[in-house]
Design a protein around this motif. Structure first.
Motif, PDB file in Angstrom:
ATOM      1  N   PHE A 193     -11.646  -4.752   5.663  1.00  0.00           N
ATOM      2  CA  PHE A 193     -10.458  -3.904   5.724  1.00  0.00           C
ATOM      3  C   PHE A 193     -10.019  -3.518   4.318  1.00  0.00           C
ATOM      4  O   PHE A 193     -10.115  -4.311   3.378  1.00  0.00           O
ATOM      5  CB  PHE A 193      -9.313  -4.646   6.427  1.00  0.00           C
ATOM      6  N   ARG A 194      -9.523  -2.296   4.188  1.00  0.00           N
ATOM      7  CA  ARG A 194      -8.977  -1.823   2.940  1.00  0.00           C
ATOM      8  C   ARG A 194      -7.748  -0.952   3.220  1.00  0.00           C
ATOM      9  O   ARG A 194      -7.655  -0.324   4.278  1.00  0.00           O
ATOM     10  CB  ARG A 194      -9.997  -1.005   2.148  1.00  0.00           C
ATOM     11  N   SER A 195      -6.817  -0.957   2.260  1.00  0.00           N
ATOM     12  CA  SER A 195      -5.659  -0.067   2.324  1.00  0.00           C
ATOM     13  C   SER A 195      -5.747   0.917   1.173  1.00  0.00           C
ATOM     14  O   SER A 195      -6.026   0.518   0.033  1.00  0.00           O
ATOM     15  CB  SER A 195      -4.354  -0.867   2.233  1.00  0.00           C
ATOM     16  N   PHE A 196      -5.493   2.182   1.467  1.00  0.00           N
ATOM     17  CA  PHE A 196      -5.586   3.236   0.469  1.00  0.00           C
ATOM     18  C   PHE A 196      -4.227   3.906   0.317  1.00  0.00           C
ATOM     19  O   PHE A 196      -3.626   4.317   1.311  1.00  0.00           O
ATOM     20  CB  PHE A 196      -6.629   4.278   0.887  1.00  0.00           C
ATOM     21  N   ARG A 197      -3.760   4.013  -0.915  1.00  0.00           N
ATOM     22  CA  ARG A 197      -2.502   4.703  -1.138  1.00  0.00           C
ATOM     23  C   ARG A 197      -2.707   6.198  -0.994  1.00  0.00           C
ATOM     24  O   ARG A 197      -3.639   6.780  -1.559  1.00  0.00           O
ATOM     25  CB  ARG A 197      -1.947   4.375  -2.523  1.00  0.00           C
ATOM     26  N   LEU A 198      -1.807   6.819  -0.236  1.00  0.00           N
ATOM     27  CA  LEU A 198      -1.924   8.251   0.029  1.00  0.00           C
ATOM     28  C   LEU A 198      -1.913   9.057  -1.263  1.00  0.00           C
ATOM     29  O   LEU A 198      -2.660  10.037  -1.401  1.00  0.00           O
ATOM     30  CB  LEU A 198      -0.779   8.694   0.947  1.00  0.00           C
ATOM     31  N   ASP A 199      -1.090   8.644  -2.239  1.00  0.00           N
ATOM     32  CA  ASP A 199      -0.975   9.421  -3.471  1.00  0.00           C
ATOM     33  C   ASP A 199      -2.161   9.242  -4.405  1.00  0.00           C
ATOM     34  O   ASP A 199      -2.239   9.903  -5.441  1.00  0.00           O
ATOM     35  CB  ASP A 199       0.324   9.066  -4.206  1.00  0.00           C
ATOM     36  N   ARG A 200      -3.120   8.378  -4.036  1.00  0.00           N
ATOM     37  CA  ARG A 200      -4.322   8.202  -4.855  1.00  0.00           C
ATOM     38  C   ARG A 200      -5.562   8.820  -4.220  1.00  0.00           C
ATOM     39  O   ARG A 200      -6.670   8.678  -4.747  1.00  0.00           O
ATOM     40  CB  ARG A 200      -4.558   6.715  -5.124  1.00  0.00           C
ATOM     41  N   LEU A 201      -5.374   9.472  -3.080  1.00  0.00           N
ATOM     42  CA  LEU A 201      -6.500  10.168  -2.462  1.00  0.00           C
ATOM     43  C   LEU A 201      -6.750  11.478  -3.197  1.00  0.00           C
ATOM     44  O   LEU A 201      -5.851  12.303  -3.347  1.00  0.00           O
ATOM     45  CB  LEU A 201      -6.205  10.456  -0.996  1.00  0.00           C
ATOM     46  N   VAL A 202      -7.971  11.663  -3.634  1.00  0.00           N
ATOM     47  CA  VAL A 202      -8.348  12.914  -4.284  1.00  0.00           C
ATOM     48  C   VAL A 202      -8.781  13.929  -3.243  1.00  0.00           C
ATOM     49  O   VAL A 202      -8.449  15.114  -3.330  1.00  0.00           O
ATOM     50  CB  VAL A 202      -9.476  12.677  -5.310  1.00  0.00           C
ATOM     51  N   ALA A 203      -9.503  13.470  -2.223  1.00  0.00           N
ATOM     52  CA  ALA A 203      -9.969  14.363  -1.161  1.00  0.00           C
ATOM     53  C   ALA A 203     -10.190  13.559   0.110  1.00  0.00           C
ATOM     54  O   ALA A 203     -10.565  12.383   0.063  1.00  0.00           O
ATOM     55  CB  ALA A 203     -11.261  15.070  -1.573  1.00  0.00           C
ATOM     56  N   VAL A 204      -9.943  14.204   1.242  1.00  0.00           N
ATOM     57  CA  VAL A 204     -10.142  13.610   2.565  1.00  0.00           C
ATOM     58  C   VAL A 204     -10.938  14.595   3.404  1.00  0.00           C
ATOM     59  O   VAL A 204     -10.581  15.777   3.486  1.00  0.00           O
ATOM     60  CB  VAL A 204      -8.801  13.322   3.271  1.00  0.00           C
TER      61      VAL A 204
END
Length: 242
Positions: A193-204
């Protein structure tokens, strides 16, 4: 609370959940479990198709409905407050849906109740330092829709040390922590499992059907994530909504 009101609320709570225990109902309605058992038996005797049993839980049989809801002035104001507070943090599609849903509810309320709710002096205008950027709103919407559709997501992510990585993940949920959104997932690169901060996403990028579809597997579900990683209050909120 009048008993008639309690019975109505009991049916509403059960109708909104897959399975509801007597303990949960007793806590929500502030009565004993014995009272819940008696109320359920009385409703069943009156023809309400409540299925289940003590110690297991209850659910409402298919095809049963209730008359349109009536809201008190306080309940209507709570709805208005909830939508106003939530909209700056929602993705565009959900923000629009929330406004439309609120308008639909308001339209069937008595004029006095509607006027009191709409005049509620509580507002949550966008704040530059806190609101989501258009790119973040779009990313949140893509993640939410991929979670609901069980579709894998390809990520370009930048961590706290500004290190970039490419990931393929199974999106599980969106969590708001009072200042930022994090996105929970099963990471196929890390096999954890991992959590990703929305403001650190470069592309989805949401993967297309049918290859992008994933099925729940033991140890990789939202329930597994919550049990292993989430604070107790988040787990409790999820259990109440299930």
């Amino acid at each position: 609370m009048r008993r008639a009101d309690r019975l109505f609320q009991l049916v509403q709570i059960i109708r909104g959940r897959r399975l509801t225990t007597a303990a949960f109902l007793a806590q929500r309605l502030e009565v004993s479990e014995r009272t819940i058992y008696r109320d359920v038996a009385d409703l069943q005797a009156q023809g309400v198709p409540l299925e289940g049993e003590a110690g297991v839980g209850y659910r409402l049989g298919a095809g049963f409905d209730l008359p349109p809801l009536l809201f008190s002035a306080e309940e209507a104001m709570a709805l208005v407050a909830s939508v106003r507070l939530a909209q700056p943090w929602l993705d565009p599609a959900l923000a629009r849906a929330a406004e439309l849903a609120l308008g639909r509810v308001m339209s069937v309320l008595p004029s006095s109740t509607r006027a009191a709710a709409q005049a509620l002096p509580l507002f949550a205008p966008p704040v530059a330092s806190a609101s989501l950027s258009p790119a973040q709103q779009q990313g949140l919407q893509q993640w939410r829709e991929a979670t609901q559709a069980r579709l894998r997501v390809s990520l370009h992510y930048r961590d706290a040390e500004a290190q970039s990585s490419q990931r393929c993940v199974r999106p599980l949920g969106c969590f708001y922590w009072g200042g930022r959104w994090t996105l929970a997932a099963w990471c196929e690169l890390r096999q954890d499992f991992r959590s990703f901060r929305l403001d650190r996403l470069v592309a989805v990028e949401v993967q297309a059907l049918p290859q992008g579809r994933f099925a729940d597997e033991p140890g990789r579900t939202l329930a597994d994530y919550l049990r292993s990683r989430a604070p107790a209050e988040v787990v409790a909120q999820w259990q109440q909504s299930s």
